[in-house]
Scaffold this motif. Structure first.
Motif, mmCIF file in Angstrom:
data_model
loop_
_atom_site.group_PDB
_atom_site.id
_atom_site.type_symbol
_atom_site.label_atom_id
_atom_site.label_comp_id
_atom_site.label_asym_id
_atom_site.label_seq_id
_atom_site.Cartn_x
_atom_site.Cartn_y
_atom_site.Cartn_z
ATOM 1 N N ILE A 146 -5.092 2.845 2.592
ATOM 2 C CA ILE A 146 -5.094 2.776 4.237
ATOM 3 C C ILE A 146 -3.795 3.699 4.603
ATOM 4 O O ILE A 146 -3.122 3.495 5.467
ATOM 5 N N TYR B 90 0.883 -1.127 -0.130
ATOM 6 C CA TYR B 90 0.087 0.128 0.116
ATOM 7 C C TYR B 90 0.771 1.343 -0.123
ATOM 8 O O TYR B 90 0.631 2.073 -0.816
ATOM 9 N N SER B 91 1.899 1.046 0.798
ATOM 10 C CA SER B 91 2.812 2.204 0.985
ATOM 11 C C SER B 91 3.374 2.725 -0.334
ATOM 12 O O SER B 91 3.622 3.618 -0.929
ATOM 13 N N GLU C 286 -2.224 9.184 -0.235
ATOM 14 C CA GLU C 286 -2.443 8.714 1.141
ATOM 15 C C GLU C 286 -3.732 8.574 1.385
ATOM 16 O O GLU C 286 -4.475 8.720 2.396
ATOM 17 N N THR D 175 1.320 4.504 6.177
ATOM 18 C CA THR D 175 0.774 3.403 6.766
ATOM 19 C C THR D 175 1.744 2.865 8.114
ATOM 20 O O THR D 175 0.983 2.715 9.050
ATOM 21 N N GLU E 205 -7.272 7.269 2.535
ATOM 22 C CA GLU E 205 -7.451 6.477 3.614
ATOM 23 C C GLU E 205 -8.218 4.963 3.080
ATOM 24 O O GLU E 205 -8.019 4.130 3.635
#
Ligand code: SF4
Ligand code: SF4
Lengths: 388, 214
Positions: free
Chosen positions: A226, A142-143, A220, A231, A222
């Motif tokens: 996430i 995700y990052s 970023e 994260t 949400e």
């Protein structure tokens, strides 16, 4: 006093000022968001929750500083530092009052930097390294996705951002922020906004995108990522990222005001000629007031407009903002070259805007029926599977 | 089977006009809406610890074990609730009723009755299942505890929840149904004499469908 001492004092003042301002901007933003959403907002710590930023800061300080086992430790720690460092560094050439060499207080950390605007763009686009490294070092999909998005986004929006400011450089003949204000300080009609309304809009949009704020917070989000690049961050390191974002907002608000809305200038009581006692402070106040208005506008936009989809975001930059900004530069060049009346720029900006709008309606004149109709046979599955 | 193509209606996204594609009016509209909320500020928030929420009667909060008219635990240890519970958080140990004067009308009672409130998902299946309305959910919502063990409610605790809530006005015993059936009637008819209006359910029969609701 020794100039070095003054500079150090100024740095201290600016650092304290921006950091304090950041925490209370967060408070303001939370309250504003609450008001917009018919909530109350922070109201537990102190009267009206006014001590909330301090409590938050303490919480960030005292939290356990987790560094996950799977991260690249060096880069992981470095990236929030880069973020904060670069955004704060960009502030060093931003005048926060009527900067002058002969006053006691210079109202700017690094006076007379002739490359002011370029310096700011150069440094603040470094901030994306913080995001990229943070996402990369987190060793988390995700990052990584978030930081990939951030890099694409920031690099794309850098172009319209720079382009839109070129017009001002052409008009005023300077890239020095102090000079840019002085050029505009000839009266209400001197503000660049009247001659570069389109550029102002483009600058504002691009700057919002640069600062990774909603509606451009693709890096970023949400919901899908996430938190994206942060994260894996917690405690003080997360706070640093947060701080960087808010400092960035402050910087772009200062820039918008300085470049397009005359900086500290306001007719009648804060002009270049006004030198009554305390005039410097009035100018400071005027500038702060304008900046605060822009910040509030940014917050309003954040809580009003939903996020762009990534292709829309890129489309906006490459198909709309960059051509428009380029056209605007050409327009400014033409006006300067042939020494036309400046107000032609205003007219030209509106013409450009209208043209862009009409082009967007239907670029190739395709009829509605042929545009997106898919053959019905291409739907083999019953049920809701083709819903998206 | 594929959908017949004549049944498919294609909905095209509407064409954007000039102002729509410039986005500005929409943005201004949105800003107006948000601004309106700020100016006409009417928070709908409830300030919780100071203001308590008004809960509906069928709120599914903490469980309680009801007492019968003699003050004994009403539960007959039939295990229906434990069977119905999707979270498997009801642990019952059944035992024959003590051979004392007090329990003379009862065959079986729960020697142990534990509900793990931490595992409970608050679905209410247990109170639906109970044939004698012994287990009920109350309107107590602020269930907290300092340890896991504390959240494992045993029989006495569940009974004490009954004692606490039965007269609070918020949690009346939901039905009067569920007195013990004819098997006990044969022993002491006077026990149920006060409820002659009640439909008597034979012990072997399952409750008629739908009667578990309230
Ligand atoms: S409410 Fe649902 S989960 Fe909780 S004990 Fe009853 S049946 Fe089980
Ligand atoms: S369903 Fe009712 S009577 Fe049966 S064991 Fe559960 S609480 Fe007791």
């Amino acid at each position: 006093m020794h100039p070095l001492l003054i500079t150090l004092l100024t740095i201290g003042g600016v650092l304290g000022g921006t950091l304090g301002a950041c925490s209370y901007l967060i408070y303001i933003e939370r309250k504003l968001a609450a008001f917009i959403q018919d909530r109350v907002g922070p109201n537990r710590v102190g009267p009206f929750g006014l001590l909330q930023p301090i409590a938050d800061g303490l919480k960030f300080l005292l939290k356990e500083d987790v560094i996950p086992a799977h991260v690249d430790k060096f880069l992981f720690i470095l990236s929030p530092a880069i973020s904060v460092f670069t955004t704060l560094l960009a502030f060093s050439v931003v005048p926060f009052g009527a900067a002058s060499k002969d006053g006691i207080f210079p109202w700017i950390i690094a006076p007379q930097v002739d490359l002011g605007i370029v310096f700011i763009f150069a440094v603040s686009s470094l901030a994306v390294y913080g995001v990229i490294l943070g996402g990369w070092a987190s060793n988390n999909k995700y990052s990584a996705l978030g930081s990939l998005r951030a890099s694409a986004q920031v690099i794309s929006y850098e172009i319209p951002l720079g382009m839109s400011v070129l017009g001002i450089a052409l008009l005023g003949g300077t890239l020095n922020l102090e000079e840019v204000i002085k050029v505009q300080a000839t009266g209400l009609a001197g503000w660049n906004f009247w001659y570069q309304p389109l550029a102002c809009l483009i600058f504002f949009i691009a700057a919002l995108a640069e600062s990774n704020r909603l509606p451009f917070d693709l890096s970023e989000c949400e919901q899908e990522l996430i938190g994206g690049y942060h994260t894996e961050y917690g405690a003080l390191k997360f706070a640093l990222f947060f701080l960087a974002e808010y400092t960035h907002v402050i910087t772009i608000s200062f820039l918008t005001v300085i470049l397009y809305f005359g900086g500290w200038h306001f007719p009648w009581f804060a002009t270049a000629a006004s030198n009554y006692a305390g005039a410097e402070f009035v100018k400071f106040g005027v500038l702060l007031f304008k900046v605060l208005s822009v910040i509030i506008l940014i917050m309003f936009i954040r809580w009003t407009i939903p996020r762009f989809r990534f292709d829309q975001l890129m489309g906006l930059a490459w198909k709309v903002l960059i051509p428009l900004a380029t056209a605007n530069v050409v327009l400014t060049m033409v006006v300067r070259e042939f020494d036309l009346n400046r107000w032609w720029l205003t007219v030209g900006s509106f013409v450009l805007f209208l043209t862009a709008g009409f082009l967007a309606i239907d670029p190739l004149g395709r009829s509605r029926a042929t545009k997106r109709r898919r053959p019905a046979a291409a739907v083999p599955v019953a049920g809701g599977h083709h819903a998206h | 089977m594929p959908i017949d193509s004549k049944d498919v209606t294609w909905v095209e996204e509407p064409e954007m006009g000039f102002w729509e594609s410039s986005f500005l009016p929409a943005i201004v509209d949105g800003l107006k809406t948000t601004l309106k909320h700020v100016i006409k500020y009417e928070p709908t928030t409830q300030q919780y610890p100071e203001e308590k929420p008004e809960l509906p009667q069928n709120y599914r909060g903490v469980h309680r074990l009801n007492r019968d008219e003699k003050g004994r635990v009403k539960c007959v240890a039939c295990f229906l609730c434990a069977t119905a519970c999707p979270a498997r958080c009801i642990y019952i140990t059944a035992a024959p009723a003590p051979k004392t004067e007090e329990w003379v009308d009862r065959d079986k009672y729960p020697a142990k009755f534990d509900i793990d409130e931490l595992r409970c998902i608050g679905c209410g299946m247990c109170e639906e299942a109970c044939p004698v309305d012994a287990i009920e959910m109350t309107s107590l919502y602020d269930l907290t505890g300092m340890s896991r063990a504390e959240m494992l409610f045993d029989r006495e605790k569940l009974l004490s929840v009954y004692d606490k809530t039965i007269n609070s006005g918020k949690d009346p015993a939901r039905t009067t149904r569920g007195r013990l059936g004819p098997a006990s009637t044969m022993v002491t008819p006077e026990v149920i004499a006060g409820s002659s209006d009640e439909k008597r359910v034979p012990v072997q029969a399952v409750p008629e469908p739908g009667s578990g609701g309230h």
